[in-house]
Write a protein that holds these residues in place. Structure first.
Motif, PDB file in Angstrom:
ATOM      1  N   GLN A 145       0.788  -1.229   0.000  1.00  0.00           N
ATOM      2  CA  GLN A 145       0.000   0.000   0.000  1.00  0.00           C
ATOM      3  C   GLN A 145       0.824   1.284   0.000  1.00  0.00           C
ATOM      4  OE1 GLN A 145      -2.781  -0.392   3.261  1.00  0.00           O
ATOM      5  NE2 GLN A 145      -3.664  -2.263   2.420  1.00  0.00           N
ATOM      6  N   VAL A 146       2.017   1.269   0.546  1.00  0.00           N
ATOM      7  CA  VAL A 146       2.814   2.499   0.548  1.00  0.00           C
ATOM      8  C   VAL A 146       3.020   3.038  -0.867  1.00  0.00           C
ATOM      9  CG1 VAL A 146       5.120   3.437   0.995  1.00  0.00           C
ATOM     10  CG2 VAL A 146       3.927   2.170   2.786  1.00  0.00           C
ATOM     11  N   PRO A 147       3.339   2.185  -1.864  1.00  0.00           N
ATOM     12  CA  PRO A 147       3.452   2.732  -3.226  1.00  0.00           C
ATOM     13  C   PRO A 147       2.143   3.307  -3.757  1.00  0.00           C
ATOM     14  CG  PRO A 147       4.546   0.602  -3.080  1.00  0.00           C
ATOM     15  CD  PRO A 147       3.768   0.774  -1.823  1.00  0.00           C
ATOM     16  N   LEU A 148       1.002   2.865  -3.213  1.00  0.00           N
ATOM     17  CA  LEU A 148      -0.285   3.392  -3.673  1.00  0.00           C
ATOM     18  C   LEU A 148      -0.501   4.837  -3.243  1.00  0.00           C
ATOM     19  CD1 LEU A 148      -2.590   0.300  -3.005  1.00  0.00           C
ATOM     20  CD2 LEU A 148      -1.662   1.079  -5.198  1.00  0.00           C
ATOM     21  N   CYS A 149       0.303   5.317  -2.294  1.00  0.00           N
ATOM     22  CA  CYS A 149       0.237   6.741  -1.936  1.00  0.00           C
ATOM     23  C   CYS A 149       0.654   7.610  -3.125  1.00  0.00           C
ATOM     24  CB  CYS A 149       1.135   7.038  -0.737  1.00  0.00           C
ATOM     25  SG  CYS A 149       0.637   6.222   0.791  1.00  0.00           S
ATOM     26  N   ARG A 150       1.314   7.005  -4.113  1.00  0.00           N
ATOM     27  CA  ARG A 150       1.706   7.712  -5.331  1.00  0.00           C
ATOM     28  C   ARG A 150       0.880   7.267  -6.531  1.00  0.00           C
ATOM     29  NH1 ARG A 150       6.482   6.506  -7.156  1.00  0.00           N
ATOM     30  NH2 ARG A 150       6.852   4.646  -5.898  1.00  0.00           N
ATOM     31  N   SER A 151      -0.267   6.652  -6.260  1.00  0.00           N
ATOM     32  CA  SER A 151      -1.148   6.240  -7.350  1.00  0.00           C
ATOM     33  C   SER A 151      -1.548   7.443  -8.182  1.00  0.00           C
ATOM     34  CB  SER A 151      -2.406   5.569  -6.777  1.00  0.00           C
ATOM     35  OG  SER A 151      -3.349   5.299  -7.797  1.00  0.00           O
ATOM     36  N   SER A 152      -1.793   7.213  -9.462  1.00  0.00           N
ATOM     37  CA  SER A 152      -2.135   8.318 -10.357  1.00  0.00           C
ATOM     38  C   SER A 152      -3.515   8.899 -10.082  1.00  0.00           C
ATOM     39  CB  SER A 152      -2.067   7.851 -11.815  1.00  0.00           C
ATOM     40  OG  SER A 152      -2.976   6.796 -12.049  1.00  0.00           O
ATOM     41  N   MET A 160      -4.822   6.652   0.842  1.00  0.00           N
ATOM     42  CA  MET A 160      -3.776   5.720   1.250  1.00  0.00           C
ATOM     43  C   MET A 160      -2.764   6.349   2.187  1.00  0.00           C
ATOM     44  SD  MET A 160      -4.796   2.998   0.109  1.00  0.00           S
ATOM     45  CE  MET A 160      -3.456   2.258   1.009  1.00  0.00           C
ATOM     46  N   VAL A 161      -2.551   7.654   2.118  1.00  0.00           N
ATOM     47  CA  VAL A 161      -1.608   8.306   3.030  1.00  0.00           C
ATOM     48  C   VAL A 161      -2.043   8.096   4.471  1.00  0.00           C
ATOM     49  CG1 VAL A 161      -0.664  10.526   3.763  1.00  0.00           C
ATOM     50  CG2 VAL A 161      -0.845   9.998   1.325  1.00  0.00           C
ATOM     51  N   ARG A 162      -3.315   8.359   4.748  1.00  0.00           N
ATOM     52  CA  ARG A 162      -3.844   8.165   6.103  1.00  0.00           C
ATOM     53  C   ARG A 162      -3.841   6.682   6.490  1.00  0.00           C
ATOM     54  NH1 ARG A 162      -7.776  10.733   9.397  1.00  0.00           N
ATOM     55  NH2 ARG A 162      -7.973   9.503  11.306  1.00  0.00           N
ATOM     56  N   ILE A 163      -4.270   5.836   5.583  1.00  0.00           N
ATOM     57  CA  ILE A 163      -4.360   4.410   5.876  1.00  0.00           C
ATOM     58  C   ILE A 163      -2.986   3.822   6.191  1.00  0.00           C
ATOM     59  CG2 ILE A 163      -4.856   2.155   4.833  1.00  0.00           C
ATOM     60  CD1 ILE A 163      -7.209   3.552   3.379  1.00  0.00           C
ATOM     61  N   CYS A 164      -1.974   4.183   5.416  1.00  0.00           N
ATOM     62  CA  CYS A 164      -0.641   3.616   5.621  1.00  0.00           C
ATOM     63  C   CYS A 164      -0.041   4.021   6.964  1.00  0.00           C
ATOM     64  CB  CYS A 164       0.283   4.011   4.474  1.00  0.00           C
ATOM     65  SG  CYS A 164      -0.060   3.118   2.936  1.00  0.00           S
ATOM     66  N   LYS A 165      -0.318   5.233   7.405  1.00  0.00           N
ATOM     67  CA  LYS A 165       0.169   5.650   8.727  1.00  0.00           C
ATOM     68  C   LYS A 165      -0.405   4.748   9.815  1.00  0.00           C
ATOM     69  CE  LYS A 165       0.902  10.538   7.604  1.00  0.00           C
ATOM     70  NZ  LYS A 165       0.460  11.941   7.844  1.00  0.00           N
ATOM     71  N   GLU A 166      -1.683   4.446   9.711  1.00  0.00           N
ATOM     72  CA  GLU A 166      -2.322   3.613  10.724  1.00  0.00           C
ATOM     73  C   GLU A 166      -1.908   2.153  10.596  1.00  0.00           C
ATOM     74  OE1 GLU A 166      -6.487   4.531  10.442  1.00  0.00           O
ATOM     75  OE2 GLU A 166      -6.228   6.497  11.365  1.00  0.00           O
ATOM     76  N   ARG A 224       0.003   3.912 -13.896  1.00  0.00           N
ATOM     77  CA  ARG A 224       0.520   4.344 -12.595  1.00  0.00           C
ATOM     78  C   ARG A 224      -0.488   4.121 -11.460  1.00  0.00           C
ATOM     79  NH1 ARG A 224       4.043   5.440 -16.222  1.00  0.00           N
ATOM     80  NH2 ARG A 224       5.609   7.097 -15.971  1.00  0.00           N
ATOM     81  N   VAL A 225      -1.435   3.224 -11.684  1.00  0.00           N
ATOM     82  CA  VAL A 225      -2.304   2.819 -10.579  1.00  0.00           C
ATOM     83  C   VAL A 225      -1.481   1.990  -9.598  1.00  0.00           C
ATOM     84  CG1 VAL A 225      -4.348   1.477  -9.931  1.00  0.00           C
ATOM     85  CG2 VAL A 225      -4.386   2.918 -11.988  1.00  0.00           C
ATOM     86  N   LYS A 226      -0.665   1.070 -10.143  1.00  0.00           N
ATOM     87  CA  LYS A 226       0.311   0.323  -9.358  1.00  0.00           C
ATOM     88  C   LYS A 226       1.705   0.821  -9.712  1.00  0.00           C
ATOM     89  CE  LYS A 226       0.110  -4.079  -8.767  1.00  0.00           C
ATOM     90  NZ  LYS A 226      -0.009  -5.556  -8.906  1.00  0.00           N
ATOM     91  N   ARG A 227       2.640   0.629  -8.786  1.00  0.00           N
ATOM     92  CA  ARG A 227       4.020   1.062  -9.019  1.00  0.00           C
ATOM     93  C   ARG A 227       4.997  -0.101  -9.099  1.00  0.00           C
ATOM     94  NH1 ARG A 227       4.814   6.570 -10.251  1.00  0.00           N
ATOM     95  NH2 ARG A 227       2.853   7.593  -9.700  1.00  0.00           N
ATOM     96  N   HIS A 228       4.602  -1.256  -8.607  1.00  0.00           N
ATOM     97  CA  HIS A 228       5.486  -2.420  -8.599  1.00  0.00           C
ATOM     98  C   HIS A 228       4.672  -3.653  -8.946  1.00  0.00           C
ATOM     99  CE1 HIS A 228       8.580   0.019  -6.641  1.00  0.00           C
ATOM    100  NE2 HIS A 228       7.640   0.433  -5.819  1.00  0.00           N
ATOM    101  N   THR A 229       5.335  -4.665  -9.494  1.00  0.00           N
ATOM    102  CA  THR A 229       4.646  -5.906  -9.817  1.00  0.00           C
ATOM    103  C   THR A 229       4.408  -6.721  -8.548  1.00  0.00           C
ATOM    104  OG1 THR A 229       6.607  -7.305 -10.120  1.00  0.00           O
ATOM    105  CG2 THR A 229       5.907  -5.935 -12.009  1.00  0.00           C
ATOM    106  N   ASN A 230       3.549  -7.734  -8.657  1.00  0.00           N
ATOM    107  CA  ASN A 230       3.257  -8.606  -7.518  1.00  0.00           C
ATOM    108  C   ASN A 230       4.522  -9.276  -6.990  1.00  0.00           C
ATOM    109  OD1 ASN A 230       0.626  -7.937  -8.133  1.00  0.00           O
ATOM    110  ND2 ASN A 230       0.060  -9.951  -8.921  1.00  0.00           N
ATOM    111  N   ASP A 231       5.348  -9.779  -7.901  1.00  0.00           N
ATOM    112  CA  ASP A 231       6.553 -10.492  -7.468  1.00  0.00           C
ATOM    113  C   ASP A 231       7.582  -9.544  -6.843  1.00  0.00           C
ATOM    114  OD1 ASP A 231       5.546 -12.931  -8.257  1.00  0.00           O
ATOM    115  OD2 ASP A 231       6.493 -12.886 -10.233  1.00  0.00           O
TER     116      ASP A 231
END
Length: 321
Positions: A145-152, A160-166, A224-231
């Protein structure tokens, strides 16, 4: 001469080119901006699945609130479950900016037409599971989820910014509980190891299928919805978790797990993807129970929604007089 399709019209091509350029320039897409229908559908699927996972994810830990071993542990667990409910609400609100209704999303969930994370179809059979869920499950969530803070898409990224902090705080809470238990009796240490043995492989499956079998990853990364692959995310999680396991004094149940000096990463075994597909399709240990309880909660809360709607309508009518 043939008639051009809507997708081939110059204005549509120009809008699509402008959208692509904005995404490539790392600019956020906002709800009133033009977006391809495929982009919107991808976001609805992903954000809704994420929201459903937060709400369903309240169940395995929520079952332990009443029987937590101390008032401190009860209050910690209650606060965490409340946080998860809030995460679901943030995400449903983000989904609504895409033109969908959260009531409809809930109906899709309880009707089996939308998914949630496979991890929540496993039972929490002991209190050590609460700590392991916090450490492994929330730890995997943080990697994802941290990379999702930079989702397009702006509303999703901001939620996600708030969610990741918690979530980060939840992960530390889980780890602290395990540290306490591992400093306790042999029985407590055995409880922790048993929970780790049961949750390790499902945690690796949280990142989704292997890249070669993931139908949505490539397009999601282009948008840019995702920033990294699953693997890539799975590898990051393993590299992060192994030193923590060593500090705890637990053994991760993977005989193939070892440091690869040449790669600079840990090698690890292959999850049971047949089990992953079986659980995702509805045949996991708790699939039916999770949906049954979610459906019952939705039906039991109908009067609250009706009362809130009536109050809002009455208030709105008073303000327009």
């Amino acid at each position: 001469m043939t008639t051009a399709s809507v997708d081939e019209r110059p204005d549509e091509r120009a809008l699509a080119a402008h959208f692509t350029a904005r995404v490539a320039a790392e600019q956020r897409i906002e709800p009133r901006d033009w977006m391809p229908e495929g982009y919107r559908r991808t976001l609805v699927r992903q954000v809704a699945q994420h929201a459903h996972s937060e709400i369903i994810g309240m169940q395995p830990e929520g079952d332990w609130i009443a029987s937590a071993p101390s008032l401190r542990r009860k209050s910690i667990l209650l606060a965490k479950v409340q946080d998860e409910a809030g995460h679901g609400l943030y995400l449903y609100a983000a989904a609504e900016t895409l033109g969908v209704d959260r009531a409809d999303l809930t109906e899709r969930l309880i009707g089996g037409r939308q998914k949630y994370s496979s991890i929540f179809n496993y039972p929490a059979t002991g209190f050590a599971d609460v700590g392991v869920i916090g450490w492994l499950v929330d730890g995997a969530a943080i990697c994802n989820q941290v990379p999702l803070c930079r989702s397009s898409y702006g509303p999703y990224a901001r939620a996600m910014v708030r969610i990741c902090k918690e979530e980060s705080f939840h992960q530390r809470q889980g780890y602290e509980l395990l540290l306490r238990m591992m400093a306790g009796t042999p029985e407590q240490r055995a409880m922790v190891q048993d929970a780790v043995d049961r949750w390790w492989w499902p945690s690796l499956m949280m990142f989704g299928p292997p890249d070669a079998e993931s139908p949505n990853t490539r397009q999601s990364m282009e948008w840019r919805v995702k920033r990294h692959t699953n693997d890539e995310l799975r590898q990051r999680f393993v590299d992060m978790t192994v030193p923590q396991a060593e500090r705890l004094g637990v053994t991760l149940p993977d005989p193939a797990l070892r440091w690869n000096e040449e790669r600079g990463h840990y090698d690890f075994g292959e999850p049971d993807w047949a089990e992953f597909r079986r659980v995702l399709s509805g045949d996991g240990p708790c699939n039916a129970e999770r949906i049954r309880r979610r459906r019952a909660a939705h039906e039991d809360g109908a009067w609250v929604r009706e009362a809130a709607a009536a109050y809002a309508a009455k208030r709105s009518a008073g303000e327009t007089r």
